[in-house]
Design a protein around this motif. Structure first.
Motif, PDB file in Angstrom:
ATOM      1  N   ILE A  41      -8.932  30.303  58.036  1.00 29.52           N
ATOM      2  CA  ILE A  41      -9.439  29.973  59.372  1.00 29.52           C
ATOM      3  C   ILE A  41     -10.099  31.218  59.948  1.00 29.52           C
ATOM      4  CG2 ILE A  41      -8.814  29.212  61.690  1.00 29.52           C
ATOM      5  CD1 ILE A  41      -6.318  27.893  60.438  1.00 29.52           C
ATOM      6  N   ALA A  42     -11.368  31.091  60.359  1.00 31.70           N
ATOM      7  CA  ALA A  42     -12.086  32.201  61.002  1.00 31.70           C
ATOM      8  C   ALA A  42     -12.077  31.970  62.506  1.00 31.70           C
ATOM      9  CB  ALA A  42     -13.509  32.294  60.480  1.00 31.70           C
ATOM     10  N   ARG A  43     -11.563  32.957  63.247  1.00 33.28           N
ATOM     11  CA  ARG A  43     -11.453  32.831  64.704  1.00 33.28           C
ATOM     12  C   ARG A  43     -12.333  33.871  65.394  1.00 33.28           C
ATOM     13  NH1 ARG A  43      -7.307  30.192  67.234  1.00 33.28           N
ATOM     14  NH2 ARG A  43      -5.789  29.109  65.937  1.00 33.28           N
ATOM     15  N   GLY A  44     -12.915  33.456  66.525  1.00 32.72           N
ATOM     16  CA  GLY A  44     -13.690  34.378  67.343  1.00 32.72           C
ATOM     17  C   GLY A  44     -15.167  34.071  67.322  1.00 32.72           C
ATOM     18  N   GLN A  85      -7.494  34.014  59.414  1.00 39.51           N
ATOM     19  CA  GLN A  85      -6.092  33.643  59.313  1.00 39.51           C
ATOM     20  C   GLN A  85      -5.837  32.824  58.049  1.00 39.51           C
ATOM     21  OE1 GLN A  85      -4.929  31.468  62.807  1.00 39.51           O
ATOM     22  NE2 GLN A  85      -4.358  33.299  63.934  1.00 39.51           N
ATOM     23  N   SER A  86      -4.628  32.943  57.552  1.00 36.25           N
ATOM     24  CA  SER A  86      -4.188  32.054  56.480  1.00 36.25           C
ATOM     25  C   SER A  86      -4.039  30.645  57.029  1.00 36.25           C
ATOM     26  CB  SER A  86      -2.850  32.528  55.912  1.00 36.25           C
ATOM     27  OG  SER A  86      -2.952  33.840  55.412  1.00 36.25           O
ATOM     28  N   PRO A 121      -0.830  40.910  56.349  1.00 39.08           N
ATOM     29  CA  PRO A 121      -2.230  40.478  56.156  1.00 39.08           C
ATOM     30  C   PRO A 121      -2.406  38.960  56.154  1.00 39.08           C
ATOM     31  CG  PRO A 121      -1.610  42.153  54.534  1.00 39.08           C
ATOM     32  CD  PRO A 121      -0.350  41.693  55.190  1.00 39.08           C
ATOM     33  N   LEU A 122      -1.442  38.210  56.666  1.00 40.57           N
ATOM     34  CA  LEU A 122      -1.676  36.776  56.859  1.00 40.57           C
ATOM     35  C   LEU A 122      -2.824  36.567  57.848  1.00 40.57           C
ATOM     36  CD1 LEU A 122       1.969  35.380  57.002  1.00 40.57           C
ATOM     37  CD2 LEU A 122       0.241  34.823  55.301  1.00 40.57           C
ATOM     38  N   GLN A 123      -3.079  37.554  58.703  1.00 36.13           N
ATOM     39  CA  GLN A 123      -4.283  37.571  59.513  1.00 36.13           C
ATOM     40  C   GLN A 123      -4.896  38.956  59.412  1.00 36.13           C
ATOM     41  OE1 GLN A 123      -4.753  35.857  63.593  1.00 36.13           O
ATOM     42  NE2 GLN A 123      -5.111  37.954  64.235  1.00 36.13           N
ATOM     43  N   ILE A 124      -6.210  38.995  59.168  1.00 37.04           N
ATOM     44  CA  ILE A 124      -6.928  40.270  59.103  1.00 37.04           C
ATOM     45  C   ILE A 124      -8.180  40.160  59.955  1.00 37.04           C
ATOM     46  CG2 ILE A 124      -6.094  40.785  56.773  1.00 37.04           C
ATOM     47  CD1 ILE A 124      -8.944  40.027  55.795  1.00 37.04           C
ATOM     48  N   SER A 125      -8.762  41.281  60.269  1.00 34.65           N
ATOM     49  CA  SER A 125     -10.057  41.277  60.954  1.00 34.65           C
ATOM     50  C   SER A 125     -11.132  41.583  59.927  1.00 34.65           C
ATOM     51  CB  SER A 125     -10.088  42.312  62.077  1.00 34.65           C
ATOM     52  OG  SER A 125      -9.928  43.607  61.557  1.00 34.65           O
TER      53      SER A 125
END
Length: 832
Positions: A228-231, A249-250, A325-329
């Motif tokens: 999932i890409a957020r922003g 996000q994973s 790293p379940l969520q990274i930028s």
């Protein structure tokens, strides 16, 4: 340097040149090379030179998608030998990366064998793997032989190589790129091929299309690993300027109360991710995660995080996303080579640059096809004319001495062109049937239509646009796949405190002076005898406190520091184990000792104070609420000590605390009203505790109405009433607690506030531990000799205290004293 000397140096082959200029010139050349010819992709075909050379070499070898795989080593050797004079590892790594489906949105290489894994495994050696071009790569190389792109000499001028590939699809956006050059770096994510083709078509149809319209077509990056890409703001910024940030996000879901991960962020190594989750779980045992399992198999990626039944699923998910790293930028940095220069471009300029290249390529391809069709039409017209006068043509050929004379005779006699004459002479007799005449006429008609079509494309921009759009749609229909990455506009807030994720669990915790922590669950207590309660040799348990995983421990050290330890970070132990050392959480010096432990429910509004006293006669009170920390891996100062000084005692000041009792090594003791001791910050020195001159202070502790117990190094003990020690204004030396024996080298080891039924633990120099109930001791006068316990030299003594910090329990405020001359000198930051 004189001119004659310069001439002499040049004759010897020595060039005199300023070092600064020389290094600057050489580095400039090197930087230009790695920027243009190594690290950054070309905006037109989206390839770095090494990638372009690999694809071209494979195409020249005929290792296309419809042929058999060939050994990778053969391809690497071809690339190194002809086009890319660098190490074989760099070439093979580039070859492998172009085959990895978790790195490229649309892989360009079809590799047979072990080409690595999403776990970070390396590919097998090049002698084991076999390779061929992917079908999609054919579109990058298509029409290369039709003079569509410029060729340049290779490194030794023995071969020619393309400076760019025709690229009939926008590879630069479909597969992205990453690389680091001198002063430049690129980091472009893959996008959905179908969306990029649609955007290209939209720009061809509407050259002045707005970014907003393109953003409606291209939703954002489309990573091969999904997620999932957020922003949306970061995506819009990247589309506009070429620079922006999105959060990946994973993809997770809840399954039987457990957290299941099915897609992970782009370029995160799954094995490292699982290990990092395990490390976070191990470091935070109170968050309610029982087990982390990697259940990935041939059906797809699957990581299961098993949660305890009472665990809050959503809070735990957010906590893991925040700390692993379940969520990274992901930072967009669209730096590409445009006209041999590095430029940072937004999506509109990238698409425009690609369309310009596609038009140029297609124009050259059409020119080539037109020239070929015109040449063939000329031959067909000559053959048709020759068949109509066949007998005369045959006669002329028969009467000619050779091929050249026959061609010249045909050109002279019937006005054929040189090309037509050559084709007639080379014509086989079987082609002269009526059937072949019909075929020639059909071919003539077809060629005429093609030439008309080619001329239309070259002279009408709309016709060319329609042709390009038609080809792009065909590519989309064959190669496009559904979007894999979900795009969400907002960035999820992961501001979750560790305390919110904890599952409350009760423990009894023992703390030793050497820094060992033994946390026992209630069901462990009482199963075995105290003699089996394991401890380290020459160590002593100084405190035994009840605590839950939602609380903190404050451990005060002799080094003038304290450790703030969340209880949930303490591993559960067994009765017969020594427990875990504080160094598994923080870093404790081997020379320091833990002198007291306190349990804190919450630092907010914790108005109680910790009274600390040093060996060099300094003392102060420090509010517990000022000791809150955000880090737990290091020690924090609780008192500023001078060189050679150390803390000797720490005790809790509550609303019930009335007095402070001091004792020196030689047995002098004095009491002060608690208000005599000022409250100060953690970095303050404090004030003078008593006038002990050269004597060392053994303890300075807070008292309510408890009895006073002292123990000496010789194993002598005395219990006295507190009122026997005079109450004075600070600082005073006080009175002696026991008669002085000049013949015995006896000194006070410690002073305790003792309540009924408390247990005094004594450790001698031979590591023998003795326990003594305070109730068995009789009260003594100051003049009486101490009770002899019949023990050897005492190493340490302790009464395990249960210091629990209660919120909103406000102790007495310290008052100013006329005797506080040291207050200005050594405690200028004291809070009155």
């Amino acid at each position: 340097m004189a001119k004659d000397e310069l001439n002499l140096l040049e004759e010897k082959g020595i060039i005199d040149f300023p070092l600064e200029n020389l290094v600057g010139d050489r580095f400039g050349r090197y930087a230009k090379y790695i920027i243009q010819e190594r690290a950054l992709p070309d905006v037109r075909d989206g390839l770095k030179p090494v990638q372009r050379r690999i694809l071209y070499a494979m195409n020249e070898l005929g290792i296309t998608s419809d042929k058999q795989h060939k050994k990778s080593a053969r391809i690497v050797g071809e690339v190194i030998g002809k086009y890319h004079p660098h190490g074989d590892t760099s070439v093979y790594d580039a070859l492998v990366r172009m085959s990895q489906s978790w790195k490229l949105g649309s892989p360009l290489i079809d590799m047979q064998g072990n080409n690595g894994s999403i776990d970070g495994d390396s590919a097998a050696a090049m002698r084991y793997t076999e390779t061929r071009l992917a079908k999609l790569s054919g579109l990058l190389l298509k029409d290369l032989e039709k003079n569509t792109v410029l060729f340049a000499p290779n490194f030794d001028d023995s071969e020619k190589e393309p400076t760019v590939l025709p690229a009939y699809f926008p590879n630069i956006l479909a597969n992205g790129a990453s690389g680091i050059a001198a002063g430049y770096a690129t980091n472009m994510p893959p996008h959905n091929l179908g969306e990029i083709i649609d955007a290209t078509i939209a720009m061809i149809n509407e050259p002045s299309i707005t970014l907003q319209k393109i953003s409606q077509i291209v939703k954002g990056p489309d990573f091969p690993t999904g997620g999932i890409a957020r922003g949306i703001e970061g995506i819009e910024s990247a589309f506009d300027t070429g620079k922006g940030r999105v959060f990946i996000q994973s993809k997770t879901h809840e399954e039987n109360g457990h957290l299941v991960i099915t897609e992970i962020p782009y370029e995160v190594i799954k094995q490292d991710l699982v290990r990092k989750i395990g490390e976070v779980v191990d470091a935070n045992p109170g968050i309610g995660v029982r087990e982390v399992r990697d259940e990935t198999d041939r059906t797809g990626l699957r990581i299961v995080i098993e949660l305890a039944p009472e665990t809050d699923f959503e809070l735990t998910r957010k906590f893991l996303f925040k700390n692993t790293p379940l969520q990274i930028s992901y930072n967009y940095n669209n730096v590409v080579i445009v006209n041999k220069q590095p430029m940072q471009l937004g999506i509109l300029k990238i698409l425009q640059a690609y369309i310009d290249h596609h038009r140029e390529t297609y124009t050259k391809r059409t020119d080539f096809e037109l020239a070929k069709a015109l040449k063939r039409l000329e031959i067909i017209e000559g053959l048709i004319k020759a068949i109509s006068i066949l007998d005369e043509v045959i006669a002329i050929i028969r009467n000619s001495a050779n091929r050249s004379e026959a061609i010249n005779n045909l050109v002279t006699r019937f006005e054929f062109s040189e090309v037509q004459g050559g084709a007639i002479v080379d014509l086989r007799l079987y082609r002269l049937t009526s059937t072949d005449i019909v075929k020639l006429q059909e071919e003539h008609s077809g060629l005429s239509a093609q030439i008309k079509h080619y001329n239309l494309i070259l002279n009408d921009s709309n016709a060319m646009n329609n042709e390009i759009i038609k080809n792009l749609n065909e590519i989309k229909n064959e190669f496009a796949i559904p979007r894999r990455t979900q795009i969400l506009d907002t960035i999820e807030s992961l501001d979750v405190e560790i305390k919110q994720t904890l599952v409350e669990k009760e423990y009894n915790i023992w703390i030793s002076r050497d820094g060992y922590l033994k946390a026992l669950e209630p069901n462990q207590i009482g199963k075995f005898g105290f003699e089996e309660f394991k401890r380290r040799p020459n160590d002593l348990w100084i405190a035994n406190v009840p605590a839950t995983t939602l609380q903190h421990l404050i451990l005060v050290s002799s080094a003038g520091v304290y450790y703030s330890i969340p209880v949930f970070k303490i591993n559960s132990s067994k009765w017969k184990e020594t427990g875990m050392h504080i160094n598994q959480i923080a870093t404790m010096n081997g020379n320091e000792k833990i002198i007291a432990a306190f349990v804190v429910n919450s630092f907010e509004n914790a108005k109680q104070e910790i009274l600390v006293a040093s060996q060099n006669a300094m003392i102060k009170r420090t509010p517990v609420e000022s000791m809150v920390t955000k880090m737990f891996s290091k020690a924090f100062k609780i008192m500023k000590l001078s060189d050679g000084d150390r803390l000797v005692s720490a005790s809790l000041v509550t609303s019930k605390t009335k007095f402070v009792t001091m004792v020196t090594q030689n047995g002098f003791s004095v009491r002060y009203d608690i208000e005599e001791i000022p409250s100060a910050s953690v970095t303050a020195k404090g004030v003078k505790s008593c006038s002990a001159k050269d004597e060392k202070i053994i303890a300075g502790k807070a008292f309510d109405n408890e009895d006073i117990v002292i123990i000496t190094n010789k194993g002598n003990i005395k219990k006295i009433k507190p009122e026997m020690i005079p109450l004075m204004n600070r600082p005073k030396k006080g009175v002696r607690l026991y008669p002085w024996n000049k013949k015995r080298d006896e000194f006070v080891l410690d002073l305790f506030s003792a309540q009924a039924n408390e247990t005094l633990c004594l450790l001698d120099e031979e590591d023998n531990l003795k326990q003594l109930n305070v109730n068995t001791l009789k009260y003594s006068d100051l003049e009486e000799i101490n009770n002899d316990l019949d023990m050897g030299e005492i190493e340490a003594a302790i009464i395990e205290k249960n210091y629990i910090i209660q919120n909103n329990d406000i102790p007495k405020s310290p008052r100013s004293s006329d005797n506080d001359s040291e207050n200005e000198e050594e405690g200028n930051d004291l809070k009155k």
